[in-house]
Design a protein around this motif. Structure first.
Motif, mmCIF file in Angstrom:
data_model
loop_
_atom_site.group_PDB
_atom_site.id
_atom_site.type_symbol
_atom_site.label_atom_id
_atom_site.label_comp_id
_atom_site.label_asym_id
_atom_site.label_seq_id
_atom_site.Cartn_x
_atom_site.Cartn_y
_atom_site.Cartn_z
ATOM 1 N N THR A 1 0.788 -1.223 0.000
ATOM 2 C CA THR A 1 0.000 0.000 0.000
ATOM 3 C C THR A 1 0.815 1.264 0.000
ATOM 4 O OG1 THR A 1 -0.111 -0.131 2.385
ATOM 5 C CG2 THR A 1 -1.923 -1.105 1.153
ATOM 6 N N PHE A 2 2.119 1.170 -0.160
ATOM 7 C CA PHE A 2 2.919 2.403 -0.198
ATOM 8 C C PHE A 2 4.006 2.269 -1.241
ATOM 9 C CE2 PHE A 2 6.321 5.177 1.599
ATOM 10 C CZ PHE A 2 5.647 6.358 1.381
ATOM 11 N N ALA B 1 -7.725 3.096 -2.773
ATOM 12 C CA ALA B 1 -8.813 3.666 -1.975
ATOM 13 C C ALA B 1 -10.099 2.861 -2.189
ATOM 14 C CB ALA B 1 -9.020 5.131 -2.344
ATOM 15 N N TYR B 2 -10.406 2.518 -3.446
ATOM 16 C CA TYR B 2 -11.602 1.721 -3.722
ATOM 17 C C TYR B 2 -11.454 0.298 -3.180
ATOM 18 C CZ TYR B 2 -13.869 5.208 -6.686
ATOM 19 O OH TYR B 2 -14.501 6.328 -7.145
ATOM 20 N N LEU B 3 -10.238 -0.259 -3.263
ATOM 21 C CA LEU B 3 -10.010 -1.610 -2.759
ATOM 22 C C LEU B 3 -10.277 -1.675 -1.262
ATOM 23 C CD1 LEU B 3 -9.033 -4.446 -3.588
ATOM 24 C CD2 LEU B 3 -6.716 -3.726 -3.044
ATOM 25 N N LYS C 1 -14.447 -0.983 -9.248
ATOM 26 C CA LYS C 1 -13.789 0.309 -9.443
ATOM 27 C C LYS C 1 -12.281 0.177 -9.256
ATOM 28 C CE LYS C 1 -16.864 3.665 -10.180
ATOM 29 N NZ LYS C 1 -16.743 4.630 -11.294
ATOM 30 N N ALA C 2 -11.869 -0.599 -8.245
ATOM 31 C CA ALA C 2 -10.438 -0.798 -7.999
ATOM 32 C C ALA C 2 -9.764 -1.426 -9.213
ATOM 33 C CB ALA C 2 -10.227 -1.668 -6.765
ATOM 34 N N ILE C 3 -10.398 -2.444 -9.783
ATOM 35 C CA ILE C 3 -9.841 -3.110 -10.968
ATOM 36 C C ILE C 3 -9.727 -2.130 -12.134
ATOM 37 C CG2 ILE C 3 -10.352 -4.844 -12.740
ATOM 38 C CD1 ILE C 3 -11.559 -6.563 -10.430
ATOM 39 N N ASP C 4 -10.773 -1.320 -12.335
ATOM 40 C CA ASP C 4 -10.752 -0.349 -13.437
ATOM 41 C C ASP C 4 -9.563 0.603 -13.309
ATOM 42 O OD1 ASP C 4 -12.993 -1.443 -14.547
ATOM 43 O OD2 ASP C 4 -14.390 0.033 -13.705
ATOM 44 N N LEU D 1 -4.518 -8.509 -6.217
ATOM 45 C CA LEU D 1 -5.298 -8.546 -4.985
ATOM 46 C C LEU D 1 -6.761 -8.183 -5.244
ATOM 47 C CD1 LEU D 1 -5.134 -9.021 -1.947
ATOM 48 C CD2 LEU D 1 -4.570 -6.613 -1.659
ATOM 49 N N ALA D 2 -6.995 -7.209 -6.122
ATOM 50 C CA ALA D 2 -8.374 -6.817 -6.450
ATOM 51 C C ALA D 2 -9.118 -7.975 -7.132
ATOM 52 C CB ALA D 2 -8.363 -5.581 -7.340
ATOM 53 N N TYR D 3 -8.453 -8.641 -8.079
ATOM 54 C CA TYR D 3 -9.075 -9.800 -8.731
ATOM 55 C C TYR D 3 -9.332 -10.922 -7.721
ATOM 56 C CZ TYR D 3 -8.685 -8.261 -13.611
ATOM 57 O OH TYR D 3 -8.847 -7.610 -14.803
ATOM 58 N N SER D 4 -8.377 -11.140 -6.815
ATOM 59 C CA SER D 4 -8.538 -12.202 -5.812
ATOM 60 C C SER D 4 -9.756 -11.953 -4.947
ATOM 61 C CB SER D 4 -7.272 -12.288 -4.941
ATOM 62 O OG SER D 4 -7.449 -13.206 -3.884
#
Length: 686
Positions: free
Chosen positions: A9-10, A211-213, A220-223, A249-252
């Motif tokens: 995340t950073f 932020a969306y994740l 939205k995160a994937i987009d 991670l978003a797909y998972s």
């Protein structure tokens, strides 16, 4: 869960590739040639510039940085000196040594305030913020970024402001300050859109994706992850290929496991090529969790063990607990219940893991242990942990219900207000119709109002008198609370400053040790350093607590003993500390106790076991009534028969004797079977 997001995340920079590598190699080669000091210092600066822009800090070892620092001081070049300190911070940050990294960060803060170069000021403060974020001290990172943003908002520089807002947003996110994160991201996006910097545009989308994740809006995160990746692929910005880890991670989390695995493997290959072990750990850990969710526990175990190996090498406690959790989950699914149980119980006892993980992590831990005990026919323990799981589940559900209730309450209040407005209109209409009838009774009503007004006046006077008295009491309470808070703040500030001063002393001793190769000098400096660290440890523990009047005795003594063990490196000596975990030590007495323990253990290492293959040192601290009792023993060669403590030429024992006398204590010493000391110290110093 939080541990799965440990490093992703950073943004911590990634190397730029082979072109930069060849340049670094060429500059390092120039340093080995016999050139004058001026040319050599210029080469160091060029090397710093390449390394700093590519974040390829692993190319510079501590010796090279020390040489740059020494030459910059010799040439009185303040800019080069500051840059050498920046390299030290990056070096010790990569080696997970927070204390030394913070020492050099403090030196940077002192020196950069006297320097006029705004760009260098930004680089320093950005690095210091990254350092604190790296070691998960998000409050300190946020404070540094806020000060830098305040400075640069007065003299805006687009890319600098963008970086600062992006970085502070990441620290806000990890500190669970989501509203502040949103505000910072909006500011960052405004700056990225105001210029044509493709890197900034890509990274702003990456930040939005996170932020969306974190808000569980996976589509939205994937987009936004894909949008950022499209930019970096089109522009061939190699160093941002770590975006694939976030997309995985978003797909998972959205259940698209095959796509998640493809992006994880892309990220993993990149991190291995760039030797970024922290991100490599993070991705391995994510892959392990993914295989467990895909019902492939053997693959989950394989990747969890790889992640745990890196975590152990990093010596990062939160990373270790995260890897253990994934490994235990895989072992449980494989039916290896004994191994899984042992790991889950370790996590259960690890207070650091519990402090740094949310309620869902603890809930999962209880449920996994309940499953293990159920599958091994231990129904009693299975029931106990299931009850704990259900209790936490109720708490989680209550949080969700509270949120839903808040929404319902808002809607209800809105509808209620609308009904009240309609009723008010109806009342007004009816009142207009009744006005004529009421005129006949107006004189009665006027008299009633007059009497009511007189009564209200006296009630109002009494109310004002009581309100004034209550306000005086409230003001006094507020003043007392403010004074209390001021005293506590001053106490913490005093301990913080003392901690920093002791850190500098420790740093200078380390530098001195590097200049003297003589073993006798090394031993004397080690002893001096351990004495100083016994005082330093008190301030470290006090500064971490809200209560600045006491320290935890067992942890304090264990830390002091570990310093001595590292100084002498005698594996044959065993140290036991039977002090109770709940025993506390008043701050004013902790200094003499620490120094006494340090001197006794040091003496035992130096003299007690010269003719023995193995040795044991025992320590125990207890408290009774108004005194502390400290027992120190070793099973070494003991003391000579004609031993006289008053005539003995021993700095350690002389120090112990003086400290006990100074603090109004007593002691006995027996040297017939090893050395044993029984010491009492009053809880209030003499």
């Amino acid at each position: 869960m939080k541990q799965l997001l440990l490093f992703s995340t950073f943004f911590i920079g990634i190397s730029l590739g082979f072109g930069q590598q060849s340049k670094i190699d060429s500059l390092k080669q120039n340093l080995s040639i016999n050139i004058d000091d001026g040319e050599k210092l210029k080469t160091y600066k060029d090397l710093f510039l390449v390394v700093f822009n590519s974040d390829n800090f692993h190319e510079l070892d501590s010796t090279l940085i020390q040489n740059m620092n020494a030459l910059s001081k010799k040439m009185n070049d303040k800019e080069a000196e500051i840059k050498s300190y920046m390299l030290f911070v990056s070096h010790f940050m990569r080696n997970e040594n927070f204390e030394i990294a913070e020492n050099y960060s403090n030196l940077l803060e002192v020196n950069i305030g006297r320097f006029e170069d705004l760009n260098l000021y930004y680089q320093v403060q950005n690095l210091r913020g990254r350092m604190y974020h790296h070691f998960m001290n998000y409050d300190a990172a946020i404070d540094i970024y806020q000060k830098a943003i305040s400075k640069f908002n007065k003299q805006p520089k687009g890319e600098i402001i963008f970086d600062l807002y992006s970085n502070i947003a990441s620290s806000y996110r990890n500190n669970n300050q989501l509203n502040e994160e949103t505000d910072a991201l909006i500011n960052a996006i405004e700056f990225s859109d105001s210029n044509s910097n493709k890197e900034n545009q890509a990274y702003s989308r990456y930040s939005l994706a996170w932020a969306y994740l974190n808000r569980a809006n996976y589509s939205k995160a994937i987009d936004y992850f894909k949008s950022g990746i499209d930019i970096i692929e089109k522009e061939k910005i190699i160093k941002y290929r770590y975006f694939h880890n976030g997309l995985g991670l978003a797909y998972s989390r959205s259940g698209q496991f095959d796509l998640a695995l493809n992006h994880y493997l892309t990220a993993l290959s990149f991190f291995k090529d760039t030797k970024n072990v922290r991100f490599e750990f993070d991705t391995l850990n994510n892959i392990s969790a993914l295989f467990t969710r895909m019902n492939k526990p053997s693959k989950g175990e394989e990747y969890a063990r790889l992640a745990l190996e890196i975590a152990n090498n990093l010596k990062h406690p939160i990373a270790i607990s995260a890897a253990k959790q994934n490994l235990a989950a895989s072992l449980k699914d494989l039916g290896k219940y004994n191994e899984a149980e042992q790991l889950f119980l370790e996590l259960l006892k690890d207070t650091l893991s519990f402090k740094n993980n949310d309620i869902h992590f603890k809930n999962s831990l209880f449920l996994n242990l309940s499953d293990i005990y159920y599958n091994t026919n231990n129904y009693k323990d299975s029931y106990i942990f299931l009850k704990k799981n259900l209790a936490l589940s109720d708490s989680i559900n209550k949080q969700n219900l509270d949120s839903k209730f808040s929404d319902i309450e808002t809607k209800y209040q809105t509808e209620k207000k609308e009904k009240e407005n309609l009723q008010l209109k109806a009342d007004n209409t009816e009142q207009a119709l009744l006005t004529q009838k009421a005129n006949a009774r107006n004189w009665i009503l006027g008299l009633g109002i007059l009497l009511l007004s007189v009564s209200a006046f006296f009630i109002w006077r009494r109310y004002k008198a009581e309100a004034k008295a209550k306000q005086i009491i409230s003001d006094q309470k507020d003043e007392i609370e403010q004074q209390k808070n001021m005293v506590e703040t001053l106490q913490k500030e005093l301990h913080h400053r003392m901690k920093n001063n002791l850190s500098f002393i420790d740093l200078f001793i380390n530098l001195a040790k590097g200049r003297f190769e003589d073993k006798a000098y090394q031993n004397k400096l080690n002893e001096l350093q351990n004495r100083m660290r016994s005082m330093f440890e008190v301030h470290k523990q006090l500064f971490k607590k809200d209560d600045v009047t006491s320290v935890q005795a067992k942890n304090y003594i264990d830390t002091l003993v570990e310093n001595v063990k590292q100084a002498y490196e005698k594996d044959s000596v065993t140290i036991t500390n039977t002090t109770n975990e709940n025993e506390t030590l008043l701050a004013n007495i902790s200094f003499p106790v620490g120094l006494i323990v340090n001197e006794f253990v040091t003496n035992s290492y130096k003299y007690a076991f010269e003719d023995q293959k193995e040795g044991t040192i025992h320590i125990a601290l207890t408290s009774q009534d108004n005194v502390y009792k400290l027992v120190l023993k070793d099973n070494g060669k003991g003391l000579p028969k004609d031993f006289d403590i008053n005539a003995l030429d021993s700095f350690g024992l002389e120090t112990i004797q003086l400290l006990i006398k100074e603090y109004g204590g007593t002691f006995t010493i027996d040297g017939s079977n090893g050395v044993a000391m029984n010491i009492t110290l009053p809880k209030t110093a003499a």
